[in-house]
Design an enzyme around this catalytic site. Structure first.
Site, short mmCIF file in Angstrom:
data_model
loop_
_atom_site.label_atom_id
_atom_site.label_comp_id
_atom_site.label_asym_id
_atom_site.label_seq_id
_atom_site.Cartn_x
_atom_site.Cartn_y
_atom_site.Cartn_z
N THR A 315 44.63 37.56 48.30
CA THR A 315 44.39 36.17 47.91
C THR A 315 43.01 36.02 47.29
O THR A 315 42.83 35.34 46.27
CB THR A 315 44.52 35.23 49.12
OG1 THR A 315 45.84 35.33 49.67
CG2 THR A 315 44.27 33.78 48.72
N TRP A 318 43.02 37.78 43.88
CA TRP A 318 43.82 37.05 42.90
C TRP A 318 42.98 35.96 42.23
O TRP A 318 43.15 35.69 41.05
CB TRP A 318 45.03 36.42 43.58
CG TRP A 318 45.90 35.62 42.66
CD1 TRP A 318 46.92 36.08 41.88
CD2 TRP A 318 45.83 34.19 42.42
NE1 TRP A 318 47.49 35.04 41.17
CE2 TRP A 318 46.83 33.88 41.48
CE3 TRP A 318 45.01 33.18 42.90
CZ2 TRP A 318 47.05 32.58 41.03
CZ3 TRP A 318 45.21 31.88 42.45
CH2 TRP A 318 46.22 31.59 41.52
N HIS A 319 42.07 35.36 42.98
CA HIS A 319 41.29 34.26 42.43
C HIS A 319 40.23 34.72 41.46
O HIS A 319 39.74 33.91 40.65
CB HIS A 319 40.65 33.45 43.56
CG HIS A 319 41.59 32.46 44.18
ND1 HIS A 319 42.45 32.78 45.21
CD2 HIS A 319 41.81 31.15 43.90
CE1 HIS A 319 43.15 31.70 45.54
NE2 HIS A 319 42.79 30.71 44.76
N GLY A 320 39.84 35.97 41.49
CA GLY A 320 38.85 36.42 40.53
C GLY A 320 38.28 37.78 40.84
O GLY A 320 38.45 38.32 41.94
N PHE A 463 41.05 31.25 36.76
CA PHE A 463 41.62 32.18 37.72
C PHE A 463 42.97 32.69 37.27
O PHE A 463 43.49 33.60 37.85
CB PHE A 463 41.78 31.48 39.10
CG PHE A 463 40.49 30.85 39.56
CD1 PHE A 463 39.32 31.58 39.57
CD2 PHE A 463 40.46 29.53 39.98
CE1 PHE A 463 38.13 31.01 39.99
CE2 PHE A 463 39.28 28.95 40.42
CZ PHE A 463 38.11 29.68 40.43
#
Length: 463
Positions: A315, A318-320, A463
């Site tokens: 998680t 995934w955001h960056g 993102f």
């Protein structure tokens, strides 16, 4: 092009919906596909490779779905190839330069590439993976129409920043959808309300955060540091919630019912509850396609903790691409495991304690998310908690009074609109005229702010 722009509202929407409503039903998917591709091309005009990547991804998923259904004995191979393709694309465009930069920082050859992050790649990648995985599991049949599948992936209302839509959620509507004047007007109202949250709340609050960053964390007082991180917490919420409402409203105007993505998460009592109510479609995706396949909570506490660690590391990543996102994921993992085995029942039993706990914890976790330099993050936390650093009085200045006067109304509105109160009031209004006046005022205020240039891109586009 973004939803909160004059070009989208006064050029794209009239042209698109004029064509969409005018054509016979059998052509609506074709109009939606053409409009979605035009929308994406305009947003990627300087990077034609991004539109090529989107088209190739759609073609690959469509073909993989058919191959999985046709070749039972080799379906696992085709699923693996499809997932590998998506992960390779994601790693190349989203993570390669970060990895190459870290390699270069230790004295090796410079491997960075001049590539930009394709808008929406994290979202349409997850949708493509969910589709081929569901075909593999047999929970859906492979789509036989390339146009319908391409519409599913590229629908402009959810292509850029979600919500992450499963094929099964829109399968029937891709074939037939009931479009009425009443539903279209309701969708337009939802769009306008989301636009107001974005332009009239998220953007002004974001200015407080950006001004604080510009000052430098080493030069701000403790009260200003807390004001700024609360402002960022409201900014990211109303930015993404506003976008999700606009996406839901646009979908409704076209006859689609997109999944709900937010459920007043800031009123949660625990971080576990928060993440069931924040970015609901992302949490559902990780639960269904990562957590449960790993075993979920079926194999004892140790395995459950391991599975949660994997989910929250992914998680964060995934955001960056950045160490702060990894740290953010790890911190959330620790908090959630602690709640699961120790503190969760207490905070659910005593709501006041739960709300106080979350009022402190939410902005602290968003600080880790927002500040990509770990050194600056340490400085910022030393301002939030000065008794661990230079001492309370050495950083207690009156700089916050200037910003409090400017942003106090927006902070109060942020608190109010993060609760259920204003939405319950709106639902209780029976007069269409009063609702229309409220929406007209919101729309006029939003257009004025956009015209004056008081607008920012959506945070989640990066993102």
């Amino acid at each position: 092009m973004v939803f909160s722009s004059l070009q989208f509202i006064f050029i794209f929407m009239p042209i698109f919906f004029g064509c969409y409503y005018a054509v016979p039903y059998r052509f609506k998917n074709a109009v939606l596909l053409a409009g979605s591709l035009c929308f994406y091309i305009v947003g990627s005009i300087n990077h034609p490779e991004h539109i090529i990547l989107l088209i190739v991804s759609m073609l690959a998923d469509f073909e993989v779905g058919l191959l999985i259904e046709k070749h039972e004995k080799r379906k696992k191979l085709f699923l693996s190839l499809g997932i590998i393709f998506h992960l390779l694309c994601l790693c190349l465009f989203k993570y390669w330069n970060f990895i190459a930069g870290e390699i270069g920082s230790i004295g090796c050859v410079d491997l960075t590439l001049n590539i930009a992050l394709p808008v929406g790649i994290s979202f349409y990648t997850f949708q493509g993976i969910s589709y081929i995985a569901d075909v593999y599991k047999g929970s859906i049949k492979a789509e036989k129409s390339l146009v319908r599948y391409a519409v599913y992936i590229s629908m402009f209302e959810q292509l850029i920043a979600g919500p992450i839509v499963k094929y099964s959620q829109v399968k029937q509507e891709l074939r037939w959808r009931n479009i009425t004047v009443k539903s279209a007007l309701k969708g337009l109202g939802i769009f306008v309300f989301g636009l107001g949250l974005k332009v009239l709340l998220a953007n002004p609050l974001g200015k407080l955060w950006s001004q604080t960053c510009a000052i430098g964390f080493e030069s701000i007082s403790t009260p200003l540091a807390w004001m700024a991180i609360f402002a960022y917490s409201f900014q990211i919420y109303f930015d993404f919630f506003g976008y999700s409402l606009m996406a839901f409203g646009l979908g409704k105007m076209m006859g689609f019912k997109l999944p709900k993505n937010f459920d007043h998460p800031y009123t949660s009592l625990t971080m576990t509850e928060f993440w069931r109510r924040w970015h609901i479609t992302l949490g559902s995706w990780f639960k269904e396609y990562v957590y449960i396949p790993l075993g979920g909570n079926r194999n004892g506490s140790i395995a459950t903790i391991r599975n949660l660690l994997v989910v929250w590391l992914l998680t964060g990543i995934w955001h960056g691409a950045g160490y702060n996102f990894v740290l953010w994921g790890l911190v959330l993992f620790v908090i959630l495991v602690t709640e699961k085995f120790l503190t969760g029942k207490f905070f659910n039993r005593y709501p006041i304690a739960g709300h106080v706990y979350m009022i402190i914890l939410i902005p602290l976790t968003w600080a880790i998310f927002a500040i990509d330099d770990l050194g600056n993050l340490g400085v910022f936390f030393s301002r939030l908690f000065p008794f661990f650093g230079e001492g309370v009085w050495s950083v207690f200045k009156y700089d916050f009074l200037k910003y409090l006067k400017l942003y106090f109304p927006f902070l109060i509105a942020g608190v109010l609109f993060s609760t259920k109160i204003p939405y319950r009031i709106l639902k209780k209004l029976k007069s269409p005229a009063i609702k229309g006046i409220i929406l007209a005022v919101i729309f006029a205020g939003s257009v004025y702010c956009m015209y004056r240039g008081f607008d920012d891109p959506f945070l989640y586009f990066r993102f």
